[in-house]
Enzyme design. Structure first.
Site, mmCIF file in Angstrom:
data_model
loop_
_atom_site.group_PDB
_atom_site.id
_atom_site.type_symbol
_atom_site.label_atom_id
_atom_site.label_comp_id
_atom_site.label_asym_id
_atom_site.label_seq_id
_atom_site.Cartn_x
_atom_site.Cartn_y
_atom_site.Cartn_z
ATOM 1 N N PRO A 87 0.828 -1.218 0.000
ATOM 2 C CA PRO A 87 0.000 0.000 0.000
ATOM 3 C C PRO A 87 0.859 1.263 0.000
ATOM 4 O O PRO A 87 0.367 2.331 -0.343
ATOM 5 C CB PRO A 87 -0.837 -0.118 1.277
ATOM 6 C CG PRO A 87 -0.204 -1.193 2.089
ATOM 7 C CD PRO A 87 0.596 -2.056 1.176
ATOM 8 N N ARG A 152 -0.476 -8.018 -20.619
ATOM 9 C CA ARG A 152 -1.058 -7.482 -21.856
ATOM 10 C C ARG A 152 -0.057 -6.721 -22.691
ATOM 11 O O ARG A 152 -0.255 -6.509 -23.877
ATOM 12 C CB ARG A 152 -2.258 -6.600 -21.523
ATOM 13 C CG ARG A 152 -3.305 -7.332 -20.697
ATOM 14 C CD ARG A 152 -4.536 -6.512 -20.405
ATOM 15 N NE ARG A 152 -5.345 -6.307 -21.575
ATOM 16 C CZ ARG A 152 -5.241 -5.294 -22.411
ATOM 17 N NH1 ARG A 152 -4.364 -4.350 -22.189
ATOM 18 N NH2 ARG A 152 -6.005 -5.215 -23.465
ATOM 19 N N ASP A 167 -7.161 -0.042 -26.464
ATOM 20 C CA ASP A 167 -7.858 -0.208 -25.198
ATOM 21 C C ASP A 167 -7.990 1.104 -24.467
ATOM 22 O O ASP A 167 -7.065 1.894 -24.388
ATOM 23 C CB ASP A 167 -7.163 -1.252 -24.330
ATOM 24 C CG ASP A 167 -7.923 -2.561 -24.407
ATOM 25 O OD1 ASP A 167 -9.144 -2.494 -24.620
ATOM 26 O OD2 ASP A 167 -7.312 -3.615 -24.259
HETATM 27 N N1 4FN Z 1 -2.150 -4.563 1.985
HETATM 28 C C1 4FN Z 1 -3.661 1.276 3.604
HETATM 29 C C2 4FN Z 1 -2.883 1.708 4.676
HETATM 30 C C3 4FN Z 1 -2.276 0.810 5.508
HETATM 31 C C4 4FN Z 1 -2.403 -0.585 5.271
HETATM 32 C C5 4FN Z 1 -3.170 -1.008 4.207
HETATM 33 C C6 4FN Z 1 -3.316 -2.464 3.912
HETATM 34 C C7 4FN Z 1 -1.899 -6.746 3.041
HETATM 35 C C8 4FN Z 1 0.217 -7.165 4.327
HETATM 36 C C9 4FN Z 1 -0.254 -4.877 3.484
HETATM 37 C C10 4FN Z 1 -3.165 -2.904 -0.049
HETATM 38 C C11 4FN Z 1 -3.587 -1.999 -1.018
HETATM 39 C C12 4FN Z 1 -2.986 -1.938 -2.237
HETATM 40 C C13 4FN Z 1 -0.411 -4.336 -2.157
HETATM 41 C C14 4FN Z 1 -3.778 -0.100 3.364
HETATM 42 C C15 4FN Z 1 -1.467 -3.680 -1.553
HETATM 43 C C16 4FN Z 1 -2.087 -3.760 -0.292
HETATM 44 C C17 4FN Z 1 -1.924 -2.786 -2.504
HETATM 45 C C18 4FN Z 1 -1.599 -4.696 0.772
HETATM 46 C C19 4FN Z 1 -1.248 -7.548 4.156
HETATM 47 C C20 4FN Z 1 0.349 -5.680 4.595
HETATM 48 C C21 4FN Z 1 -1.719 -5.246 3.219
HETATM 49 C C22 4FN Z 1 -3.810 2.117 1.253
HETATM 50 C C23 4FN Z 1 -5.840 2.017 2.660
HETATM 51 C C24 4FN Z 1 -4.099 3.687 3.113
HETATM 52 C C25 4FN Z 1 -2.605 -4.785 4.379
HETATM 53 C C26 4FN Z 1 -4.356 2.277 2.685
HETATM 54 N N2 4FN Z 1 -1.157 -2.901 -3.626
HETATM 55 N N3 4FN Z 1 -2.556 -3.340 4.603
HETATM 56 O O1 4FN Z 1 -4.065 -2.834 3.029
HETATM 57 O O2 4FN Z 1 -0.732 -5.504 0.540
HETATM 58 O O3 4FN Z 1 -0.260 -3.828 -3.398
#
Ligand code: 4FN
Length: 228
Positions: A87, A152, A167
């Site tokens: 994230p 893609r 696209d």
């Molecule tokens: N997510 C935010 C802030 C803090 C934590 C999270 C969150 C999965 C391991 C990371 C989430 C979103 C987009 C990977 C979210 C992504 C993930 C992604 C992700 C478990 C830790 C976690 C963005 C809402 C402010 C959990 C926001 N793109 N933590 O989701 O891996 O790639």
């Protein structure tokens, strides 16, 4: 292109990667997707634990640096580009995916629990990429999205080479609405211009509709059209 996915749930990916275009891309030898279970790199042979409590306190657990670093090193070569789906990463866009697709070997690290010990990222990760601003239960869903978007761009994965450029999002705006048979469905007709066979008029109408909807739903995207 070769993609190595490092996660705690290799089985998670069997559905999305074994159907449709990604399946065909693999059968054609254009794309090879391999999986590594981070648990196999645990330093705890008895319970195969790969998580531990965060220093400084706080809720939840973290993926330990050791198993993550060893999993990455087990697949990385001189040409590898290591991405942590996170994230905190740089937002994935069509343009960014096109850049990522130029790599021959991607290593995708999926986060679990509350995330990964920062030192593993510092030592072995080249780039952090985010698929959007929402909370996920793991990075696995993000890895599926990244592979789908990037594949893609690999030559031959899309039947029509034109389709990649055509696209909608590659053009930076929405598609126009689409219609197919029957001509009347539950009392609803089709925009008459689409039935005229006048291709210049049809192109103009589609452009107008696409612009109207993009401006209404995603004004920031509309303003960015020129930049893409
Ligand atoms: N997510 C935010 C802030 C803090 C934590 C999270 C969150 C999965 C391991 C990371 C989430 C979103 C987009 C990977 C979210 C992504 C993930 C992604 C992700 C478990 C830790 C976690 C963005 C809402 C402010 C959990 C926001 N793109 N933590 O989701 O891996 O790639």
């Amino acid at each position: 292109m070769i993609v190595d996915i490092l996660s705690l749930f290799p089985d998670y990916f069997q559905g999305p990667f074994s159907v449709s275009m990604l399946r065909r891309a693999q059968e054609k030898g254009l794309l090879e997707i391999r999986h590594r279970d981070i648990r196999d790199f645990s330093d705890d042979p008895k319970h195969q634990r790969v998580d531990d409590r965060p220093f400084g306190g706080g809720p939840g657990m973290l993926l330990k640096a050791g198993p993550v670093v060893r999993a990455i090193r087990s697949v990385r070569g001189p040409q590898s580009h290591v991405i942590y789906l996170s994230p905190q990463g740089k937002p994935l866009t069509a343009a960014f995916a096109g850049e990522i697709a130029k790599r021959e070997h991607l290593v995708l690290l999926c986060g679990h629990y509350e995330g990964v010990d920062e030192r593993a990222l510092q030592l072995e990760v080249d780039e952090e990429v985010s698929i959007g601003d929402y909370v996920l239960t793991s990075g696995c869903a993000a890895a599926v999205v990244l592979v789908d978007v990037v594949a893609r761009f690999v030559p031959g994965v899309i039947g029509h080479p034109d389709a990649v450029e055509e696209d909608s999002f590659q053009k930076g705006r929405f598609d126009a609405p689409h219609f197919t048979r029957p001509e009347v469905f539950e009392g609803l007709g089709v925009p008459p211009v689409l039935l005229t066979g006048n291709h210049a008029e049809i192109r103009k109408w589609r452009e107008q509709e696409a612009c109207k909807k993009t401006a209404r739903v995603r004004p920031e995207l509309y303003r960015n059209v020129g930049e893409l």
